[in-house]
Design an enzyme around this catalytic site. Structure first.
Site, PDB file in Angstrom:
ATOM      1  N   TYR A 149       0.779  -0.863   0.112  1.00  0.00           N
ATOM      2  CA  TYR A 149       0.280  -0.343   0.142  1.00  0.00           C
ATOM      3  C   TYR A 149       0.933   1.278   0.191  1.00  0.00           C
ATOM      4  O   TYR A 149       1.593   1.091   0.192  1.00  0.00           O
ATOM      5  CB  TYR A 149      -0.785  -0.245   1.333  1.00  0.00           C
ATOM      6  N   GLN A 210     -11.403  -0.174   1.032  1.00  0.00           N
ATOM      7  CA  GLN A 210     -10.960  -1.253  -0.315  1.00  0.00           C
ATOM      8  C   GLN A 210      -9.755  -1.550  -0.837  1.00  0.00           C
ATOM      9  O   GLN A 210     -11.066  -2.433  -1.040  1.00  0.00           O
ATOM     10  CB  GLN A 210     -12.315  -0.376  -1.598  1.00  0.00           C
ATOM     11  N   ASN A 233      -3.930   6.193   6.029  1.00  0.00           N
ATOM     12  CA  ASN A 233      -3.869   6.814   7.144  1.00  0.00           C
ATOM     13  C   ASN A 233      -5.189   5.799   7.661  1.00  0.00           C
ATOM     14  O   ASN A 233      -4.920   5.192   7.734  1.00  0.00           O
ATOM     15  CB  ASN A 233      -5.629   7.476   6.656  1.00  0.00           C
ATOM     16  N   SER A 256       5.100   9.692  12.574  1.00  0.00           N
ATOM     17  CA  SER A 256       5.928   9.181  12.779  1.00  0.00           C
ATOM     18  C   SER A 256       6.915   9.939  14.115  1.00  0.00           C
ATOM     19  O   SER A 256       6.195  10.769  14.609  1.00  0.00           O
ATOM     20  CB  SER A 256       6.005   9.925  11.697  1.00  0.00           C
ATOM     21  N   GLN A 278      10.133  15.169  10.756  1.00  0.00           N
ATOM     22  CA  GLN A 278       9.573  14.336  11.376  1.00  0.00           C
ATOM     23  C   GLN A 278       7.619  15.348  11.631  1.00  0.00           C
ATOM     24  O   GLN A 278       6.839  15.125  11.167  1.00  0.00           O
ATOM     25  CB  GLN A 278       9.840  13.872  12.742  1.00  0.00           C
ATOM     26  N   HIS A 281       5.780  15.972   8.974  1.00  0.00           N
ATOM     27  CA  HIS A 281       4.592  14.589   8.300  1.00  0.00           C
ATOM     28  C   HIS A 281       2.967  14.951   9.294  1.00  0.00           C
ATOM     29  O   HIS A 281       2.045  14.747   7.638  1.00  0.00           O
ATOM     30  CB  HIS A 281       5.104  13.293   8.999  1.00  0.00           C
ATOM     31  N   GLU A 346      10.770   5.202  16.709  1.00  0.00           N
ATOM     32  CA  GLU A 346      10.846   4.937  15.702  1.00  0.00           C
ATOM     33  C   GLU A 346      12.205   5.436  14.694  1.00  0.00           C
ATOM     34  O   GLU A 346      13.454   4.610  14.187  1.00  0.00           O
ATOM     35  CB  GLU A 346       9.989   5.736  14.959  1.00  0.00           C
ATOM     36  N   HIS A 347      12.865   7.124  14.750  1.00  0.00           N
ATOM     37  CA  HIS A 347      13.954   7.090  14.503  1.00  0.00           C
ATOM     38  C   HIS A 347      14.955   8.055  15.906  1.00  0.00           C
ATOM     39  O   HIS A 347      14.360   8.709  16.253  1.00  0.00           O
ATOM     40  CB  HIS A 347      13.425   8.430  13.265  1.00  0.00           C
ATOM     41  N   ASP A 380      15.673   7.882   5.481  1.00  0.00           N
ATOM     42  CA  ASP A 380      13.874   7.858   4.515  1.00  0.00           C
ATOM     43  C   ASP A 380      14.075   7.798   3.507  1.00  0.00           C
ATOM     44  O   ASP A 380      13.502   6.558   2.820  1.00  0.00           O
ATOM     45  CB  ASP A 380      13.751   9.013   5.019  1.00  0.00           C
ATOM     46  N   GLU A 434       0.489 -36.748  28.618  1.00  0.00           N
ATOM     47  CA  GLU A 434      -0.849 -35.936  28.341  1.00  0.00           C
ATOM     48  C   GLU A 434      -1.586 -36.475  27.650  1.00  0.00           C
ATOM     49  O   GLU A 434      -3.424 -36.015  26.986  1.00  0.00           O
ATOM     50  CB  GLU A 434      -0.401 -35.191  26.782  1.00  0.00           C
ATOM     51  N   HIS A 439      -0.708 -40.353  19.493  1.00  0.00           N
ATOM     52  CA  HIS A 439       0.779 -40.283  19.090  1.00  0.00           C
ATOM     53  C   HIS A 439       1.890 -41.003  19.767  1.00  0.00           C
ATOM     54  O   HIS A 439       3.260 -41.049  19.587  1.00  0.00           O
ATOM     55  CB  HIS A 439       1.133 -38.867  20.374  1.00  0.00           C
TER      56      HIS A 439
END
Length: 452
Positions: A149, A210, A233, A256, A278, A281, A346-347, A380, A434, A439
């Protein structure tokens, strides 16, 4: 691509990251308040996403076309009109200015080289034989088909195409299906060109929940994939969460983040701009600076004030820094490292004279950028390591996207006749314990004499 860049911000706009000191009695409470971010989707978004997923499962292409008309204002007679064919991707690449073509190719080469090294390090099958001849090992095979995506709409991200498609290609994935929303039918040529460079095999101009549902369940036109990766998003994040189990996903990404550890030696305008990188963003992005030098924090704030009016996305930067940013005065760099580990950003930039001294103290981060010249933005786009990273503290237990995300591992077991005599007795005892007699009997039948 947009026709023109946003206008510079009015000079009156201000960004005031929260100023904190670890020596203040209320530091912990104020830090936690600043770090707080809820990953829970709005109830209305959740309900709408579930409706979209159900509709796509029921009606397939027709539902995807309806959603694309409604949300992207893109009226297509059928799904064939929304498919991007290889010739169109190649044409987009060839029509780019030479500088953009070269930059894409150079970035792709570095990303591919890094992930090829990753493949050699951790993505290979292996096996060994016990003294009795029993073979044990692991077989590593690529996923057959993955969906990536790529965000569209407000901004377009050709770098995300490279970072998602190239490790899949290096891993040996046979088919890489890209979905990218194109509101009002506006296609970003850099995104299309990046798809050509990165080896995307099929692509559709669809987005949102979708698109995730179409990839997860398949439609008359969109093939069902084994895994979906890439950011989006709130609707995309929610949809990925709801289709997980039907397909694999990489992660549920939050806003971010950047955390900078500084000793005061890096020019303050460099650090201010790294915080901006950052913050621009979105308003929920988080930028934090930790430093034991209070005067240096003052200098960075002065550069924030000076540089902000020059930034086209100044309003977003200001909202991010005012709402979630922080400049934190620490007792020492050791304490700063400890706080960074708790945050698990994250960074993580180590803007220090001797970054190698501090790196062993840093245990939790999506990516660690060592030294004054290693701006997060290089990671990046073109350094090579993947920029799809864990957020919201999940770096404590999660890793960057990589070749391993596009592979699966199967255990290999080949027990020799001699090995069955030892293993069969062990298995028989445990299986009887068991209460699983079949088995036990299956193991016992392979023993010489047929009994444990």
């Amino acid at each position: 691509m947009s026709a023109s860049a946003p206008a510079p911000a009015p000079a009156a706009l201000q960004a005031r990251p929260l100023r904190l000191s670890t020596q203040a009695p209320d530091f912990e409470a104020r830090l936690q308040q600043r770090l707080h971010w809820s990953a829970e989707a709005d109830a209305a978004i959740e309900q709408r996403v579930l409706e979209i997923i159900a509709d796509v499962r029921r009606r397939g292409d027709a539902a995807v076309l309806d959603c694309t008309r409604r949300f992207d204002r893109l009226h297509a007679p059928d799904m064939a009109a929304l498919e991007l064919h290889p010739a169109e991707l190649q044409a987009a690449f060839e029509q780019l200015p030479a500088a953009q073509r070269e930059a894409l190719q150079q970035a792709a080469a570095r990303v591919r080289h890094y992930h090829q090294a990753q493949l050699q390090a951790c993505g290979q099958s292996w096996s060994y034989r016990d003294a009795d001849g029993t073979l044990l090992g692991q077989k590593v095979t690529p996923l057959e088909r993955v969906g990536i995506y790529v965000p569209g709409g407000r901004a377009a991200y050709p770098s995300s195409v490279l970072m998602n498609a190239i490790p899949a290609q290096v891993a040996g994935v046979s088919e890489i299906v890209m979905v990218v929303p194109t509101p009002d039918g506006l296609k970003n040529p850099l995104v299309l060109a990046a798809a050509h460079v990165a080896g995307v095999t099929r692509a559709y101009t669809i987005g949102g929940a979708q698109a995730v549902a179409a990839l997860a369940y398949g439609t008359q036109s969109v093939p069902k994939v084994d895994k979906i990766t890439g950011p989006g998003n709130a609707y995309v994040a929610s949809a990925k969460k709801h289709v997980f189990g039907q397909v694999g996903i990489d992660m549920i990404a939050g806003p971010s983040e950047i955390l900078v550890l500084a000793d005061g030696s890096t020019p303050p305008d460099w650090v201010a701009m790294d915080l901006f990188s950052q913050a621009e963003h979105d308003e929920l992005a988080q930028s934090i600076l930790l430093c034991p030098d209070a005067a240096y924090l003052d200098a960075v704030q002065q550069q924030i004030d000076a540089l902000l009016p020059q930034m086209p996305r100044a309003a977003i930067i200001a909202a991010s820094l005012n709402g979630r940013g922080a400049l934190i005065h620490t007792r020492s760099l050791e304490e700063a490292c400890a706080i960074s580990n708790r945050i698990a950003p994250e960074h993580l930039e180590v803007a220090c004279r001797d970054p190698q001294r501090w790196e062993p103290l840093l245990h939790h981060a999506g990516a660690i950028f060592l030294g004054a010249y290693t701006s997060e933005s290089l990671g990046d786009y073109c350094a090579g390591p993947n920029h799809v990273l864990p957020t919201a503290g999940t770096a404590r237990f999660s890793s960057p996207l990589g070749v391993y995300d596009f592979q699966k591992r199967s255990s290999l077991i080949e027990v020799s006749a001699a090995g069955a005599q030892t293993l069969g007795r062990i298995a028989s005892v445990l299986a009887h314990g068991e209460g699983l007699q079949a088995h036990a009997r299956a193991a016992e039948m392979r023993l010489v004499g047929g009994a444990a």
